[in-house]
Design a protein around this motif. Structure first.
Motif, PDB file in Angstrom:
ATOM      1  N   TRP A 261       0.841  -1.206   0.000  1.00 17.89           N
ATOM      2  CA  TRP A 261       0.000   0.000   0.000  1.00 17.89           C
ATOM      3  C   TRP A 261       0.876   1.256   0.000  1.00 17.89           C
ATOM      4  O   TRP A 261       0.628   2.201  -0.752  1.00 17.89           O
TER       5      TRP A 261
ATOM      6  N   PHE B 161       2.601   1.704  -3.440  1.00 20.61           N
ATOM      7  CA  PHE B 161       1.757   1.732  -4.632  1.00 20.61           C
ATOM      8  C   PHE B 161       1.868   3.058  -5.401  1.00 20.61           C
ATOM      9  O   PHE B 161       1.989   3.056  -6.629  1.00 20.61           O
ATOM     10  N   PRO B 162       1.812   4.213  -4.742  1.00 18.94           N
ATOM     11  CA  PRO B 162       1.928   5.477  -5.495  1.00 18.94           C
ATOM     12  C   PRO B 162       3.225   5.578  -6.289  1.00 18.94           C
ATOM     13  O   PRO B 162       3.228   6.092  -7.417  1.00 18.94           O
TER      14      PRO B 162
ATOM     15  N   VAL C 132       2.776   3.418  -9.451  1.00 23.24           N
ATOM     16  CA  VAL C 132       1.892   4.009 -10.460  1.00 23.24           C
ATOM     17  C   VAL C 132       2.577   5.170 -11.177  1.00 23.24           C
ATOM     18  O   VAL C 132       2.439   5.338 -12.397  1.00 23.24           O
TER      19      VAL C 132
ATOM     20  N   CYS D 298      -3.084   8.767  -6.741  1.00 22.76           N
ATOM     21  CA  CYS D 298      -3.042   7.374  -6.278  1.00 22.76           C
ATOM     22  C   CYS D 298      -3.237   7.300  -4.771  1.00 22.76           C
ATOM     23  O   CYS D 298      -3.939   6.408  -4.271  1.00 22.76           O
TER      24      CYS D 298
ATOM     25  N   LEU E 208      -6.247   5.288  -2.928  1.00 18.70           N
ATOM     26  CA  LEU E 208      -5.994   4.276  -1.904  1.00 18.70           C
ATOM     27  C   LEU E 208      -6.727   4.612  -0.600  1.00 18.70           C
ATOM     28  O   LEU E 208      -7.259   3.720   0.073  1.00 18.70           O
TER      29      LEU E 208
ATOM     30  N   GLY F  85      -5.662   1.823  -5.770  1.00 20.97           N
ATOM     31  CA  GLY F  85      -4.428   2.002  -6.526  1.00 20.97           C
ATOM     32  C   GLY F  85      -4.449   1.263  -7.847  1.00 20.97           C
ATOM     33  O   GLY F  85      -3.879   1.715  -8.841  1.00 20.97           O
TER      34      GLY F  85
ATOM     35  N   GLY G 269     -11.412   5.328  -6.185  1.00 20.41           N
ATOM     36  CA  GLY G 269     -10.917   4.367  -5.211  1.00 20.41           C
ATOM     37  C   GLY G 269     -12.018   3.730  -4.398  1.00 20.41           C
ATOM     38  O   GLY G 269     -11.991   2.523  -4.126  1.00 20.41           O
TER      39      GLY G 269
END
Length: 345
Positions: free
Chosen positions: A155, A158-159, A162, A180, A184, A214, A234
């Protein structure tokens, strides 16, 4: 991702260890395959962006591993990794970017492809029918806690994933990371809310469902969605993931060990549809709706067909003597129940 798959009570060592091995081999192979396709020469040179692009291909393999984890041997896992990496870059470089000019930031090219490649491979390969093995598809308190921590690491990163393919420090990359994060946050809050509805109790699946935001935002993360739009995307993705976790398709565990269809498959399809309608509702979005739709449908079909071939390759090789247990391939602690062993690696 290997830590997230440590949920299985008797398969933690294999989930983490084989995922690590998959990354070690897969990243090297991904650098070569992507280099050959991009540079059109055997004398390759690599920069940081090449590692970012290669890591996306390996991440796709780790998602596929979540579908099959516990059912395949190390040799089967590595063989499928080599095959999938080649298929991933062929789809991304030749079909999405070459034929359709779709420059997707992970939703279609990584998540949709990986989820349905793995599902097709698993369906063709078939489930494990061994009663002892199927009894191992359960978690314990400590394994669920460890898996939850693994999801939190995913988690948090994730940004970066992306926005990783965008120019470093650019306004687009910063916008993608911000969007993102909001997506999330939306999927996490919605997931916690929805999982309490039936029994007023939380389930550990809430951790996996929180990643859905995400997954869905990747295709449009670098556009001006505004915080509300990103949170909405999201939140809807979280709803879809939670609904799928309620097993509307029956017991899919023998074919999809970690319910990758719920975490990456359906939210990925939703994210692809978001990228199709975004040109009509998001100011400044220069995506071509027809190309995005063609890329989504085409990638889904390509993943299913090539994943089916991957399943055939798996059937041609020897499976684990007993599935879903570390004892098959590892020297295990005394507190792990002893099952039959296999000397095939």
């Amino acid at each position: 991702m290997g830590f997230t798959y440590a949920y299985l009570k008797a398969y933690g060592l294999s989930a983490i260890g084989f995922a690590f091995l998959q990354v070690a081999l897969g990243l090297q192979w991904a650098l070569l395959v992507n280099g050959w396709m991009q540079q059109h020469t055997v004398e390759l040179s690599f920069c940081m962006k090449d590692f970012v692009l290669a890591s996306a291909g390996v991440f796709a393999c780790l998602i596929t591993f979540g579908v099959l984890v516990g059912k395949t041997s190390p040799m089967q896992t590595l063989m499928l990794t080599l095959f999938e990496v080649a298929c991933y870059f062929a789809n991304k470089d030749l079909f999405l970017e070459g034929l359709l000019d779709v420059h997707d930031h992970s939703t279609i090219s990584v998540f949709v492809f990986a989820a349905y490649f793995g599902l097709a491979a698993s369906i063709v390969y078939g489930p494990s029918h061994d009663a002892v093995a199927l009894a191992g598809v359960v978690g314990g308190y400590h394994t669920e806690l460890f898996s939850f921590l693994g999801v939190l690491f995913v988690w948090l990163n994730f940004p970066n994933f992306v926005g990783g393919s965008l120019a470093v420090g650019s306004a687009e990359q910063k916008l993608a990371i911000i969007n993102c994060v909001f997506a999330l946050l939306g999927s996490s809050v919605v997931s916690f809310a929805i999982t309490t509805i039936p029994m007023h109790r939380l389930f550990t699946s809430v951790a996996f469902a929180s990643l859905a935001g995400g997954v869905a935002i990747g295709g449009v993360a670098n556009f001006e969605l505004k915080p509300g739009g990103a949170v909405l995307i999201g939140g809807i993705a979280g709803c879809i993931a939670c609904w799928c976790f309620k097993s509307p398709f029956g017991n899919t565990t023998p074919f999809d060990t970690f319910n990758i269809h719920a975490v990456f498959g359906l939210p990925g399809l939703f994210g692809g549809l978001v990228s199709v309608i975004s040109p009509f509702v998001v100011p400044g979005c220069h995506l071509h709706a027809g190309a995005q739709l063609g890329g989504l449908v085409g990638t889904w079909l390509i993943a299913c067909v090539l994943g089916g071939f991957g399943g055939v390759l798996l059937k041609l090789t020897k499976p684990p003597a007993v599935a879903y247990t570390d004892e098959t391939y590892w020297t295990t602690p005394d507190d792990l129940p002893k099952l039959q062993q296999s000397n095939f690696f």
